[in-house]
Write a protein that holds these residues in place. Structure first.
Motif, PDB file in Angstrom:
ATOM      1  N   TRP A  15     -46.884   7.491  10.255  1.00  0.00           N
ATOM      2  CA  TRP A  15     -45.631   8.676   9.790  1.00  0.00           C
ATOM      3  C   TRP A  15     -46.664   9.720   9.204  1.00  0.00           C
ATOM      4  O   TRP A  15     -46.075  10.966   9.268  1.00  0.00           O
ATOM      5  CB  TRP A  15     -44.409   8.240   9.221  1.00  0.00           C
ATOM      6  CG  TRP A  15     -44.824   7.544   7.922  1.00  0.00           C
ATOM      7  CD1 TRP A  15     -44.925   6.316   7.461  1.00  0.00           C
ATOM      8  CD2 TRP A  15     -44.870   8.319   6.526  1.00  0.00           C
ATOM      9  NE1 TRP A  15     -45.098   6.042   6.126  1.00  0.00           N
ATOM     10  CE2 TRP A  15     -44.935   7.362   5.663  1.00  0.00           C
ATOM     11  CE3 TRP A  15     -44.612   9.642   6.295  1.00  0.00           C
ATOM     12  CZ2 TRP A  15     -45.320   7.706   4.273  1.00  0.00           C
ATOM     13  CZ3 TRP A  15     -45.012  10.053   4.915  1.00  0.00           C
ATOM     14  CH2 TRP A  15     -45.152   8.910   3.856  1.00  0.00           C
ATOM     15  N   GLU A  50     -45.172  -3.366   5.356  1.00  0.00           N
ATOM     16  CA  GLU A  50     -44.539  -3.777   6.448  1.00  0.00           C
ATOM     17  C   GLU A  50     -45.105  -4.562   7.720  1.00  0.00           C
ATOM     18  O   GLU A  50     -44.418  -5.413   8.381  1.00  0.00           O
ATOM     19  CB  GLU A  50     -43.821  -2.310   7.117  1.00  0.00           C
ATOM     20  CG  GLU A  50     -42.947  -1.656   6.458  1.00  0.00           C
ATOM     21  CD  GLU A  50     -43.276  -0.501   5.281  1.00  0.00           C
ATOM     22  OE1 GLU A  50     -44.627  -0.886   5.072  1.00  0.00           O
ATOM     23  OE2 GLU A  50     -42.540   0.290   5.203  1.00  0.00           O
ATOM     24  N   TYR A  55     -52.645   6.851   1.675  1.00  0.00           N
ATOM     25  CA  TYR A  55     -51.932   5.727   1.887  1.00  0.00           C
ATOM     26  C   TYR A  55     -52.991   4.945   2.820  1.00  0.00           C
ATOM     27  O   TYR A  55     -53.167   5.134   4.038  1.00  0.00           O
ATOM     28  CB  TYR A  55     -50.879   6.322   2.877  1.00  0.00           C
ATOM     29  CG  TYR A  55     -49.589   6.316   1.817  1.00  0.00           C
ATOM     30  CD1 TYR A  55     -49.813   6.712   0.588  1.00  0.00           C
ATOM     31  CD2 TYR A  55     -48.354   6.163   2.120  1.00  0.00           C
ATOM     32  CE1 TYR A  55     -48.638   6.859  -0.360  1.00  0.00           C
ATOM     33  CE2 TYR A  55     -47.176   6.268   1.518  1.00  0.00           C
ATOM     34  CZ  TYR A  55     -47.308   6.387   0.074  1.00  0.00           C
ATOM     35  OH  TYR A  55     -46.239   6.730  -0.667  1.00  0.00           O
ATOM     36  N   ASP A  81     -52.086   2.126   4.250  1.00  0.00           N
ATOM     37  CA  ASP A  81     -51.182   1.402   5.153  1.00  0.00           C
ATOM     38  C   ASP A  81     -51.064   2.605   6.416  1.00  0.00           C
ATOM     39  O   ASP A  81     -50.644   2.033   7.543  1.00  0.00           O
ATOM     40  CB  ASP A  81     -49.923   1.206   4.816  1.00  0.00           C
ATOM     41  CG  ASP A  81     -48.949   2.392   4.451  1.00  0.00           C
ATOM     42  OD1 ASP A  81     -49.353   3.220   3.654  1.00  0.00           O
ATOM     43  OD2 ASP A  81     -47.559   2.479   4.712  1.00  0.00           O
TER      44      ASP A  81
END
Ligand code: TNX
Length: 514
Positions: free
Chosen positions: A416, A452, A401, A403
Motif C-alpha cells: 500500500w 500480516e 516500512y 513489510d
C-alpha cells in the motif's frame, strides 16, 4: 613524481595479512571518522585475551559477550581478564570520558586493539564494529583454521540520533521469545538500540496483564492472529526475560498497546470495553480502523490505567507506546478527549508516551514522541506539534516500512505504501523528509515490520535484511558519509556473514553480493 620507482607497489601489509581482511572503511553503519594505518594489522590468535576495565561489571559483561561472539569460529579460549602480562596480545575495553552516551574510539595496533568509551553502551557499539573488521568467517558457527587479522588504524564514532529502532508486530502473528531474541541479536549488530513491540491489535493480545487475565487467555489463545494462525503471548516472566536479554545488547524494549482503535481483541475478551457491552466476533482478517474503546465510559480508563501501570512496572525503558493510529471508528472529539486523559496517564506511571503520528492532533502530545509513518512530505498537524515541543521518530511508510514488498515479485509483504528496494530504503534524509520537522526535532528513526503476511523467523529476516541496515545507517552515520555506492559495496560484502549465521535475506539485484 620524480624519483619514485615506475611501479609503486601497494603498501606491504604486515607479514601475511590475509587478502579477505576487511578494510576499516567497510563497516555498517558507516563510522563518523576512519583513519587507516596501512602496513599495520592486529592478529587475533590463540593467546589473545580480552581485557576489560577493572572494577566495571558492565564492561566485563560486554567483554564476555564479545568473547562469546569470537570463540565459535576461532576456537580460541579468549579469556576475559582485568590485567594483562606484557607481550600478551589483547583486546581492551576501557572506560574513559569524552565520547558521549554511545560513542567509542577503536584503535588497532600490531599488538593490541583498544576500544575506549564513556559508557558501556559505547564499548558494546565498538565491539559490533570490531566484529565487522574481522574476516566474514568469524561468523562461522564452527571452528575455521585460518589467520584472523584486523586492519590497523583508528575509528572514532558516535551516533547522529539517539534513537535507532526496529519494530516487530507480535499481534497479527505472534513471534516467540526465541525469535525475538534472535532479531535482537541481528539488529544490535547494526547499532540499533530500540526494539518496539506491537503487543495488541484487533487480531490478538500478546502480553499478560494480571488484572485483566482474559486478554491473553482468550485473545492470545488458539485461533488468534491473521487467518487464526498466529496464537501465543508473552507471559510476564517471558517479557521480563526478553527485556533483560535486549538490555544486555543495549537494546531498549518499547512496548506498544494500541488504543483507542485496534482493540477488537481486547473487546472479545472484555465486552464491557465496547459501548454496547456486547462482545464482537474475533477477527482474523487484515482490515483496520473499525474498532474503538468506549470513550465516555469510566471502565475504559480503569482498563487503560491498569494496563499502563502493569506495563510500566515490567518495563525499565523510558517509553510506553500507546498506538493511536487509524482510530477511524473514534469520532475526532472523542479521540482528543481520550488522548487528553491518557497521554498524561503515561507520565503518571513514570514514562514518556509515544504514539503514531495521529497523536500530534492532541495538545497533550507536547511532551510525547510522535512516530511519523505518514508518506506525505508535509503534515501541518505534526509540524504544529513539533513547534509545541513534540519529538519525532521518523518511519515514513514508503521508506522505512519493512513489510512493504521489495518489488512486485516479492512473495511476502504488502504494497500500500509502494515497493521498497534497498536503494529506496537508503536514499533519503530523516531531517529533510518532512517540512517543519528538522534535525533538532528528530529523536531518531525506526523501521517497523508488520506481521500480516509473516509467520516464521525466516519471513521476518527476509523482509528486514538488507533494508534494516539501511535504516540503521540513516540513524547512526553522519550525513556527510551518506553514499549509495559505498553502502551498496559494504552491504554486498556483508552477505556471507548472514549466510554463515543462517540469517535469511533478500538477495537484492541492486547489490553485488560477495
Ligand atoms: C498501517 S502504519 C498500520 C498497521 C498495518 C500496516 C501495514 C500504522 C500505524 N498502522 O495497522 O499493520 O499499515 O503496513
Amino acid at each position: 613524481v620524480l624519483g619514485l620507482p615506475a611501479v609503486v607497489a601497494p603498501a606491504p601489509a604486515s607479514a601475511g595479512t590475509p587478502p579477505d581482511t576487511p578494510a576499516l572503511t567497510s563497516v555498517i553503519p558507516a563510522p563518523a571518522e576512519v583513519t587507516p594505518a596501512s602496513g599495520t594489522s592486529f592478529r587475533l590468535g590463540p593467546r589473545t585475551v580480552i581485557r576489560t576495565q577493572p572494577g566495571s561489571r558492565a564492561a566485563r559483561a560486554v567483554g564476555e559477550r564479545l568473547a562469546e561472539d569470537l570463540r565459535p569460529a576461532t576456537g580460541y579460549p579468549l579469556p576475559v581478564v582485568s590485567t594483562v602480562r606484557r607481550g600478551t596480545p589483547s583486546i581492551s575495553l576501557m572506560l574513559g570520558t569524552g565520547l558521549g552516551a554511545e560513542g567509542y574510539r577503536l584503535t588497532v595496533g600490531a599488538s593490541a586493539i583498544t576500544i575506549q568509551a564513556e559508557q558501556p553502551a559505547g564499548l558494546f557499539a565498538g565491539t559490533r564494529t570490531l566484529l565487522q573488521l574481522l574476516p566474514a568467517q568469524i561468523d562461522s558457527p564452527t571452528p575455521v583454521r585460518r589467520s584472523w587479522a584486523v586492519a590497523g588504524g583508528r575509528i572514532v564514532d558516535h551516533p547522529r540520533f539517539a534513537y535507532r529502532g526496529a519494530m516487530l508486530d507480535l499481534a497479527r502473528h505472534f513471534h516467540t521469545p526465541d525469535e525475538v531474541k534472535s532479531y535482537v541479536d541481528e539488529i544490535s549488530r547494526f547499532k540499533v538500540n530500540h526494539l518496539h513491540l506491537h503487543l495488541s491489535d484487533d487480531q490478538g493480545w500478546r502480553i499478560q496483564i494480571e488484572s485483566w487475565p482474559r486478554l491473553t487467555t482468550v485473545s492470545g489463545g488458539p485461533g488468534t492472529g491473521v487467518d487464526g494462525a498466529g496464537p501465543g503471548y508473552l507471559t510476564r516472566a517471558q517479557y521480563t526475560d526478553l527485556v533483560a536479554y535486549a538490555a544486555a545488547r543495549f537494546v531498549t524494549i518499547v512496548p506498544e498497546i494500541d488504543m483507542p482503535g485496534h482493540v477488537n481483541a481486547a473487546q472479545v475478551a472484555y465486552p464491557e470495553l465496547a459501548c454496547d457491552g456486547v462482545a464482537p466476533p474475533p477477527r482474523t482478517d487484515t482490515a483496520v480502523g473499525y474498532s474503538s474503546l468506549c470513550i465516555g465510559s469510566e471502565t475504559t480508563y480503569r482498563f487503560v490505567d491498569d494496563v499502563l501501570r502493569e506495563l510500566a512496572a515490567m518495563t525499565p525503558g523510558p517509553y510506553l507506546h500507546i498506538g493511536g493510529d487509524e482510530a477511524h471508528a473514534t469520532p475526532e472529539a472523542d479521540y482528543l478527549s481520550f488522548m487528553a486523559r491518557v497521554l498524561p496517564l503515561v507520565a503518571r506511571h513514570g514514562k514518556t508516551a509515544s504514539g503514531w503520528n495521529e497523536i500530534a492532533k492532541s495538545p497533550a502530545s507536547a511532551t510525547a514522541i510522535a512516530q511519523y509513518w505518514d508518506t506525505a512530505s508535509a503534515n501541518p498537524t505534526v509540524a504544529a506539534a513539533v513547534a509545541r515541543g513534540t519529538k519525532v521518530v521518523m518511519s515514513p511508510a514508503d521508506r522505512a516500512y519493512l513489510d512493504m514488498k521489495y518489488d512486485r515479485h516479492t512473495p511476502l509483504g504488502l504494497s500500500w505504501a509502494g515497493y521498497i528496494e534497498v536503494r529506496t530504503a537508503y536514499d533519503w534524509d530523516p531531517a529533510t523528509r518532512v517540512t517543519g520537522i528538522g534535525e533538532p526535532a528528530i529523536l531518531g528513526v525506526e523501521a517497523p515490520l508488520w506481521s500480516e503476511t509473516l509467520r516464521t523467523l525466516d519471513d521476518i529476516e527476509f523482509m528486514a535484511f538488507p533494508r534494516l541496515p539501511a535504516i540503521a545507517e540513516l540513524g547512526w552515520s553522519p550525513p556527510a558519509t551518506h553514499d549509495w555506492n559505498s553502502f551498496a559495496t559494504r552491504l554486498g560484502a556483508y552477505g556471507p556473514r548472514w549466510e554463515l549465521r543462517d540469517v535469511n535475506f533478500y538477495p537484492s539485484p541492486q547489490i553485488v553480493w560477495g
